[in-house]
Design an enzyme around this catalytic site. Structure first.
Site, PDB file in Angstrom:
ATOM      1  N   LYS A  32      22.949  77.906 -22.565  1.00 56.03           N
ATOM      2  CA  LYS A  32      22.417  78.964 -22.924  1.00 56.03           C
ATOM      3  C   LYS A  32      22.104  78.781 -20.915  1.00 56.03           C
ATOM      4  O   LYS A  32      22.605  80.273 -20.232  1.00 56.03           O
ATOM      5  CB  LYS A  32      21.537  79.044 -23.350  1.00 56.03           C
ATOM      6  CG  LYS A  32      20.175  79.950 -22.293  1.00 56.03           C
ATOM      7  CD  LYS A  32      18.279  80.329 -23.209  1.00 56.03           C
ATOM      8  CE  LYS A  32      18.477  80.963 -24.649  1.00 56.03           C
ATOM      9  NZ  LYS A  32      17.066  81.159 -25.607  1.00 56.03           N
ATOM     10  N   ARG A 102      12.653  78.614 -22.007  1.00 52.12           N
ATOM     11  CA  ARG A 102      13.397  78.571 -23.565  1.00 52.12           C
ATOM     12  C   ARG A 102      14.018  76.820 -23.664  1.00 52.12           C
ATOM     13  O   ARG A 102      14.824  76.524 -22.500  1.00 52.12           O
ATOM     14  CB  ARG A 102      13.666  79.702 -23.591  1.00 52.12           C
ATOM     15  CG  ARG A 102      13.732  80.925 -23.899  1.00 52.12           C
ATOM     16  CD  ARG A 102      14.819  82.032 -23.658  1.00 52.12           C
ATOM     17  NE  ARG A 102      14.054  83.445 -24.579  1.00 52.12           N
ATOM     18  CZ  ARG A 102      14.718  84.272 -23.197  1.00 52.12           C
ATOM     19  NH1 ARG A 102      14.243  84.153 -22.413  1.00 52.12           N
ATOM     20  NH2 ARG A 102      13.725  85.591 -23.545  1.00 52.12           N
ATOM     21  N   GLY A 111      17.214  80.078 -34.278  1.00 50.56           N
ATOM     22  CA  GLY A 111      15.632  79.736 -34.670  1.00 50.56           C
ATOM     23  C   GLY A 111      15.091  78.830 -35.066  1.00 50.56           C
ATOM     24  O   GLY A 111      14.236  78.266 -34.640  1.00 50.56           O
ATOM     25  N   MET A 113      15.012  76.267 -32.401  1.00 55.09           N
ATOM     26  CA  MET A 113      13.988  75.546 -31.009  1.00 55.09           C
ATOM     27  C   MET A 113      13.202  77.050 -31.134  1.00 55.09           C
ATOM     28  O   MET A 113      12.817  77.845 -30.927  1.00 55.09           O
ATOM     29  CB  MET A 113      14.861  75.745 -29.513  1.00 55.09           C
ATOM     30  CG  MET A 113      16.610  74.325 -30.330  1.00 55.09           C
ATOM     31  SD  MET A 113      15.868  73.195 -30.119  1.00 55.09           S
ATOM     32  CE  MET A 113      14.972  72.780 -29.234  1.00 55.09           C
ATOM     33  N   ARG A 346      26.146  84.623 -24.766  1.00 58.51           N
ATOM     34  CA  ARG A 346      26.322  83.965 -25.698  1.00 58.51           C
ATOM     35  C   ARG A 346      28.189  84.197 -26.010  1.00 58.51           C
ATOM     36  O   ARG A 346      27.687  85.829 -26.539  1.00 58.51           O
ATOM     37  CB  ARG A 346      26.528  83.060 -26.334  1.00 58.51           C
ATOM     38  CG  ARG A 346      25.230  83.568 -27.367  1.00 58.51           C
ATOM     39  CD  ARG A 346      23.532  82.856 -27.995  1.00 58.51           C
ATOM     40  NE  ARG A 346      23.548  84.284 -28.861  1.00 58.51           N
ATOM     41  CZ  ARG A 346      22.329  83.230 -29.645  1.00 58.51           C
ATOM     42  NH1 ARG A 346      21.707  82.243 -29.898  1.00 58.51           N
ATOM     43  NH2 ARG A 346      21.461  83.671 -30.864  1.00 58.51           N
ATOM     44  N   HIS A 468      17.033  86.089 -38.439  1.00 62.55           N
ATOM     45  CA  HIS A 468      17.875  84.771 -38.611  1.00 62.55           C
ATOM     46  C   HIS A 468      18.122  84.485 -40.435  1.00 62.55           C
ATOM     47  O   HIS A 468      18.951  84.456 -40.342  1.00 62.55           O
ATOM     48  CB  HIS A 468      16.041  83.725 -38.772  1.00 62.55           C
ATOM     49  CG  HIS A 468      16.316  82.809 -39.258  1.00 62.55           C
ATOM     50  ND1 HIS A 468      15.777  82.570 -40.541  1.00 62.55           N
ATOM     51  CD2 HIS A 468      17.179  81.597 -39.377  1.00 62.55           C
ATOM     52  CE1 HIS A 468      16.631  81.091 -40.690  1.00 62.55           C
ATOM     53  NE2 HIS A 468      16.522  80.376 -39.546  1.00 62.55           N
ATOM     54  N   SER A 795      57.564  65.448 -54.868  1.00 64.52           N
ATOM     55  CA  SER A 795      56.097  66.340 -54.474  1.00 64.52           C
ATOM     56  C   SER A 795      55.044  65.017 -54.809  1.00 64.52           C
ATOM     57  O   SER A 795      54.703  64.701 -55.847  1.00 64.52           O
ATOM     58  CB  SER A 795      56.206  67.549 -55.610  1.00 64.52           C
ATOM     59  OG  SER A 795      55.086  68.094 -55.487  1.00 64.52           O
ATOM     60  N   CYS A 863      51.688  68.995 -54.504  1.00 64.94           N
ATOM     61  CA  CYS A 863      50.727  70.080 -55.629  1.00 64.94           C
ATOM     62  C   CYS A 863      49.908  69.961 -55.559  1.00 64.94           C
ATOM     63  O   CYS A 863      49.238  70.214 -56.705  1.00 64.94           O
ATOM     64  CB  CYS A 863      52.297  70.685 -56.182  1.00 64.94           C
ATOM     65  SG  CYS A 863      52.760  69.243 -57.205  1.00 64.94           S
ATOM     66  N   TYR A 883      56.958  71.525 -46.834  1.00 69.61           N
ATOM     67  CA  TYR A 883      56.125  72.161 -47.544  1.00 69.61           C
ATOM     68  C   TYR A 883      54.725  71.771 -48.616  1.00 69.61           C
ATOM     69  O   TYR A 883      54.532  70.252 -48.924  1.00 69.61           O
ATOM     70  CB  TYR A 883      57.127  72.991 -48.874  1.00 69.61           C
ATOM     71  CG  TYR A 883      56.829  72.826 -50.056  1.00 69.61           C
ATOM     72  CD1 TYR A 883      55.939  72.630 -51.336  1.00 69.61           C
ATOM     73  CD2 TYR A 883      57.725  71.922 -50.578  1.00 69.61           C
ATOM     74  CE1 TYR A 883      56.144  72.136 -52.143  1.00 69.61           C
ATOM     75  CE2 TYR A 883      58.341  71.402 -51.296  1.00 69.61           C
ATOM     76  CZ  TYR A 883      57.663  71.331 -52.346  1.00 69.61           C
ATOM     77  OH  TYR A 883      57.560  70.531 -53.720  1.00 69.61           O
TER      78      TYR A 883
END
Lengths: 918, 918
Positions: A32, A102, A111, A113, A346, A468, A795, A863, A883
């Site tokens: 902030k 703040r 919420g 702080m 923000r 909140h 695999s 897999c 893959y």
């Protein structure tokens, strides 16, 4: 001398202290504070102020509550700077400066702080303020707010006594809202509040504005180390050693009359991602009123009507901030007597749907690259698209049946069905006991987070989109409906009423976070829908960059179709034995297992063949042109028979029945059943193993009972031929499980190739097929160099490989010790969730390297369940797998994760460009 | 042109063809042929002859029965050489040469290959022979033998018709032995034999001596590929592609009257190893009579009386051959009319006791080095010293009770107790069904080997020290008594009688292969005795050369003492939980497990502490000065509770009893028991695991139930302090089992070090201790580099490591597929018998290397069962383990195996010197 304080206009000084690294600036000033400085720099109207660094907070905590030397002097000096800018003086009776205090940590923790507004008022200042503003109502309202906030936030006094006083006055004056009370009332209330503060905290409300400020700063510091903050950080994986900064800022007032207002708005819709300001505001109110959800807020569209010029000013600031931060912004604003101030910005929290839409739009708008868009979306967000929704039919039925209770704010999408719990502890308790819960509260507080996390969904009767409840629900992907003020929750009676409907605690309700609808009872949910257009675009961008294939595990044609529609490029695992469990097949399978002669077994296998063939036909059709990897039977045979315990229990029961049999015929009949059960028990005992996971299964079964796997191969090839004749392109890959030694594979393959050749010769048709094996036993990984001679592909079955490499039987262990290991930090992650790279991963690396050394180009995939885990996918990419194969719903997640892994590894320069200040 | 034939005097030609490599010469000419050539070269009186090479045999088999081109021409040429030397002519009517035809593969395979004597006789030659020898009885005896042997060996006619004819003549003439028949009888018998041959084989006995020879050679070739030979080679691990040579040799006759004899003798006693000729002979007989065991032979000591000069000549030849071959010799000889001929020599088979005695004696005599002596003894031979013997008391009781049946030849030592089986198939069948069997036969044949291998011991009524039964029994370490001619075996009645005693098939007998005694009933056997003086000398020599430690696994002080007396240099594994199973402790352990409160658990642990301490005190005392490695509790707790099945069965039973209860008191009492059982069942179910091997055990248990392992550590340190106070040097090594992740070890060690420190502080005494861990999970092996930070030593638990690396639950697997895998050659060895070097061994190598890279000098050992397996010991040495730890009885075996591994690896030059022609 350490610098503990930076004015908002000194952001460049902080930046140069941090060697130009904006991340460090955010670490030092908090998100902030850094943004307030940044906004000041780019000319956004921000009330003047300064930031006390996170370093000061950490020093305070480390010394158990002592401010670092010189910090307060620096605060005073910074305060003088504000005074100079604003031409007001802190604590001055004639032209007083009021400030807010703040918290602001590096990462937003909504919420968690504490905030104190209006610091600087006392009885003397009040007089000056009234003289200055000629608005005693506003002044006393500000004063009583200061006393109340200071009392509760700084001194820890509970809210109830304050609220009781307000309620008493509202009742006495017969008004609905606090703002309807008179200035005199508010003055009296202020006095009563001061008494409350002194009685409950044991110390008087401090008159000295500097004392107010000092104590407020301390409260913010302390709150960083409080339980609520720690719990949140634990849940959100935020380190505990960052500390919070404190922002002291000149107050501006949204509660100075009807030309004043305060609100919170996003630059785009946080739920849908659509462009345009989206938020709530209140006229003649302070910011806390909006967030707390106590008053019903107005939507931003209303502001365009009420104050069109300011609305458009706000709109253009929002666009500028978006361009600056290259992301959707979440801004707090206050209008003081017609002047717009931005108090904070923000990156806005958003739903998964919004995140995808916004990322795609930002890329289309040229603000970010397509690769950045891909990287902006977390795999978990894609997962949210899988959240169920209610079936239209069940919703219609609910409406028709009168089960619709209300419709409120749809703040976090998805459908949730659960029993009502009216507090967080109960919600957590019931969830732990295996019940699905919807937590219902008038509003939620940080104390409630554990219950929200445990619940399937959240419903509140108050609050707005930025409440909140809404923020937390979105962050953790819980469906939520808020502001359902038609519902009346009675916490003492543990009921909730709307109209004639009464819902008691423990009753079922269904909430739709996508639409805001709330229903009584259990509605039917439907399969996920991944047809979201923005998601499709994003996943196509992901496909363009990823360099590892994404296949799916599918046992039935419907699964295969689904997987293909989700973007699967092949089937990496068909578990043939799953087909055996169908009710019409299981008796045949059991007959096959318990056969007393080869003839009997052959007969049973002959009956199974058409079933298997039919399944394969469906799979091949669905995957036309793509590979289908079919694993031959894997589990131990006893899994197809009733359990030993059940048979024993039946037998015991039959014997008791025998004792009370009434005649010989009954005895005879019971004895027949006893004999059958004893025969079955005998069979089950013969197949019983101390550690079945390491027993007679997989290729071992194929070698001991060759007719079984030969039947499977026959079914595969007959199906392939049948399908290929219709013009479908088939590519079966036969996978032999549980190989520990190359000879097992060599023998089994030889026998199966024989069968395959026979089928192809009978039909006169050639099929393009391959043989391969699972690597799921440590020894197989260690000897892939030998195994590759008989395998065209491998695999990794990382479930079993993890079990054996780690020596952990998963199902047993999670109950017995694994959860505790994770709780106590003995293991920092569950090796069944993400591949254990050190142990299991090392074996995989050895296997791939040596397999390919022996057979260049050996195809290698995975897999196991890890195939759908983003971290594991990144690892699979680094060891060169061709893959990953995962469950169909995880295919889109895997596509994204694979792309991000490629971007992380391949385009680091692109990544560093992306490190924008947020 | 390939050379297929080498004369005995051409051994140097063969040698130069083989580039001087004597092993190749043996491969080419077979062991017998090479030795006949070698003996000829050094001047031993050997009848002239030649060898057809193994290459010819292989060529014959490969072409499905065609002699290689030119072979017969070379045979003719070689035959002419014999004619030249012996001044006789093959097929000549006036001065005929007779020859024998014998097989001779590279490795001796007694009785497996076929022999034909007296080749070259026909009706014409007979006349000449009679004229020449003036001994028609000898001549017709030789003729009828040729026809009989040729018929059975070459043409496959059964023995019974021939024996029936002989029996008829013996009956008609009322004589006991064939040699008592007249020459006319023998001529008539010969004629009848020819008819038998023609009737049963469909072809006449060939008159042409060359035909006889050719067919005999073919028969030898064919017999290499016969079932008996294949079975023997499979059992003895001899490759099938070696082929056999054929030796053609001028006949000499032991059946030319009383100045002729034939026999077999060893240069030292094959049972005890004592020096001096030891064997059997028969006067006026051919060799087959001795070996077949049909006639009762005379001991060699008798020859010294009958023919002293020849005896001494033989003695000096034996000594010369021993010196030449540097080993005890097994020689066949024939005396023809006062001239001694040696027909064959080879290294003599011997008992383990004899092998040790001879090796030590040869080294003492300077014929071989001490290291060679060490290499001459196989670990399996040391194992024979562990064979049980009868307790003196039980033997005395058997004598006193009249259960002694007979005493005969003690040809293979050890005591065996079993039920009588009168044929090999039955012996094998009963053994497979789990019965212990003594196989009893008049004599044994190659067909009987499967029964002999299955039996605990072997008893025959005929035959001598060199009979088939004696040779096979010694080779496979089966106790055997032969030549028990007092016993009368009636195969049709399936009984055996001696005096008044009648033993039926299935009755118990006990045989002592060390003394030759046979008893009715079951005698008690006693623990092994390793006090053999020669063995002690040999093992000391082994210790001097080995470079890997030999420790023992011992759970009780008595085991530790035994291990130490066998030469163990430390205890590598104490399984503490074994102490929990004692009947006086198990209830406490169960109370500890089922404790419902920490207090209750602490109390139970407090009761266990003194027990554990007492055990450790005993172990430390026994191992004064040597390390004692104590593994903390390892198995899952449910192993200490009754089984789920048992409790379920009890419960079912109780419920049935409830149904028939007669009054309320009884009901009440039964219900109490039902409740107790249900409670127990509940506990057992809570601990039940699908795969307990991979479940809550080892360090996991220690972390979940810390009080338990802390109690164990307290007991260890209290014991160590108690013992150290008495002047004993203690060195405990605490071993933490089943570590998969370094954090498990770190946490557990921290907690245990705390306890250890507390005990030492309480006592004010310091103990020299170490902490370490088992490496028994693949991941532990892969991460030893991390683990070593918290382990002063590691010890491989290769049982579990093999189970997990191979994915095999041992107990389940051996029944379900492992045996079949071995039978079918899918695996060429049981990985639980010898370490799987490719898989498990690779992990061990990684572990040791990376562990020592992280902690130089990290002590590494092995305490799995492989620690007593010679091949595994050699492997452990190559990867640099500090010691192997095995069960106490295997300590001597391990000492020898370790020495041999060192010699194999370190002194290859010494080895090549040792490659003497044998």
């Amino acid at each position: 001398m350490t610098r503990w304080v930076y004015g908002f206009s000194e952001v460049e000084t902080a930046e140069s202290f941090c060697d130009g690294n904006w991340e460090s600036v955010r670490g030092l000033l908090g998100g902030k504070g850094a943004n307030l400085g940044d906004m000041t720099r780019i000319g956004v109207p921000v009330p003047p102020g300064f930031t006390i660094t996170t370093a000061a907070c950490n020093a305070y905590i480390e010394t158990d509550g002592t401010f670092p030397p010189d910090m307060l002097d620096q605060v005073s000096a910074a305060l003088e700077q504000i005074e100079a800018t604003s031409h007001k003086r802190f604590g001055d009776a004639t032209n007083p400066l009021l400030v807010s205090c703040r918290s602001g940590a590096k990462f937003s923790m909504p919420g968690m702080m504490d905030t104190v507004l209006n610091i600087g008022i006392n009885d003397t200042v009040v007089t000056g303020l009234i003289a200055l503003t000629d608005d005693p109502h506003f002044v006393y309202d500000s004063y009583r707010r200061l006393v109340q906030m200071f009392g509760s936030v700084v001194l820890g006094v509970r809210d109830e006594p304050f609220e009781a006083v307000l309620a008493k006055y509202r009742h006495d004056r017969d008004v609905a809202e606090d703002s309807d009370l008179t200035a005199d009332d508010l003055r009296a209330i202020t006095a009563e509040f001061k008494q409350i503060v002194e009685r409950f905290s044991g110390r008087p409300f401090p008159d000295d504005p500097f004392d107010q400020l000092r104590l407020a700063i301390e409260a913010v510091f302390r709150s960083w180390d409080g339980k609520r903050a720690r719990d949140y950080r634990n849940a959100a994986n935020i380190p505990h050693n960052l500390g919070t900064a404190v922002n002291i800022q000149a107050m501006v007032f949204g509660n100075m009359g009807s030309d004043s207002a305060t609100g919170v708005a996003m630059s785009r819709n946080a739920t849908s991602g659509e462009p345009g300001l989206e938020g709530d505001y209140l006229t003649n109110a302070q910011g806390e009123d909006v967030v707390a959800g106590i008053r019903v807020t107005k939507p931003m569209s209303q502001l365009a009507v009420e104050m069109p010029a300011l609305y458009h000013q706000y709109e253009s600031i929002a666009l500028a901030l978006e361009r600056h931060y290259r992301d959707m912004q979440d801004m707090e604003f206050t209008i003081e007597r017609g002047t717009l101030w931005i108090l904070q910005t923000r990156n806005g929290k958003r739903t998964a749907q919004a995140a995808v839409k916004i990322a795609v739009d930002l890329a289309d708008e040229g603000l970010i690259s397509r690769n950045e868009a891909v990287q902006r979306i977390s795999p978990e967000q894609v997962e949210f698209f899988l959240h169920p929704s209610f079936t239209p039919a069940s919703k219609q039925a609910a409406f028709d049946g009168g089960h619709h209770l209300t419709t409120a704010l749809n703040v976090s999408p998805g459908a949730a069905v659960g029993v009502v719990a009216f507090d967080a502890d109960l919600a957590a308790e019931w969830a732990a006991a295996g019940r699905t819960v919807v937590m219902v509260r008038p509003e939620t507080k940080p104390d409630d987070v554990h219950g929200m996390l445990a619940a399937e969904g959240i419903l509140t009767t108050r609050g707005g989109r930025t409440s909140h409840a809404a923020l937390v629900a979105r962050q953790f992907g819980k469906p939520a409906v808020v502001g359902a003020n038609e519902l009346d929750v009675d916490l003492s009676e543990r009921i909730m009423t709307v109209g004639n409907a009464v819902i008691s605690e423990g009753d079922w309700i269904s909430i739709d976070g996508t639409t805001g609808e709330v229903f009584a009872g259990q509605l039917e949910t439907r399969t996920p829908d991944l047809e979201n257009p923005a998601l499709k675009v994003l996943l196509n961008w992901a496909d363009a960059v990823r360099d590892i294939g994404v296949w799916a595990n599918a046992d039935h044609p419907a699964d295969a179709e689904l997987a293909r529609s989700y973007g699967a490029e092949g089937i990496g695992l068909v578990r043939t034995e799953h087909m055996f469990f169908d009710t019409d097949r299981l008796p045949i399978v059991q007959r096959m297992i318990m056969a007393t002669s080869p003839t009997e077994r052959t007969e049973a296998l002959g009956q199974l063949l058409p079933f298997q063939r039919r399944d394969f036909v469906g799979l091949f059709r669905a995957m036309d042109g793509l590979p289908v990897t079919i694993r031959l039977i894997d589990p131990p045979l006893h899994e197809f028979l009733p359990s030993h315990d059940d048979i024993t229990a039946d037998l015991a029961d039959l014997k008791i029945q025998l004792l009370s049999a009434r005649n010989l015929a009954e005895v005879d009949q019971l004895l027949t059943r006893v004999e059958a059960a004893e025969h079955l028990l005998h069979e089950v005992e013969a197949l019983r193993e101390a550690n079945p996971m390491l027993g007679l299964r997989g290729v071992r079964l194929g070698l001991m009972m060759p007719a079984l796997t030969r039947m499977q191969v026959r079914a595969i090839f007959e199906a392939a031929i049948e399908v290929q004749r219709t013009g479908v392109v088939v590519h079966p890959k036969i996978m032999i499980p549980l190989v520990a030694h190359v000879n097992e594979l060599a023998r089994q393959r030889e026998s199966l190739e024989e069968e395959a050749a026979a089928v192809m010769t009978e039909a006169g048709i050639d099929i393009n097929y391959e043989f391969g094996t699972m690597i799921e036993i440590p020894r197989a990984a260690l000897t892939t160099g030998q195994i590759a001679a008989f395998a065209e592909f491998i695999s990794f079955g990382t479930n079993d490989l993890t079990q054996m490499t780690y020596g952990i039987s998963r199902d047993d262990a999670e109950k017995a010790f694994l959860v505790k290991y994770l709780e106590e930090g003995i293991l920092d992650r569950n090796p069944f969730a993400s591949i254990d790279e050190t142990g299991v991963g090392r074996l995989m690396r050895i296997s791939v390297e040596e397999g390919r050394a022996a057979r260049p180009g050996l195809e290698a995939g995975i897999c196991g369940e890890h195939g759908g885990d983003p971290e594991s996918i990144a690892f699979c990419r680094t060891i060169g797998l061709d893959y990953v194969s995962c469950s169909p719903p995880r295919v889109p997640i895997a596509r994204l994760a694979a792309a991000q892994a490629a971007l992380d590894n391949v385009i680091p320069s692109d990544l560093s460009e992306m490190a924008v200040p947020v």
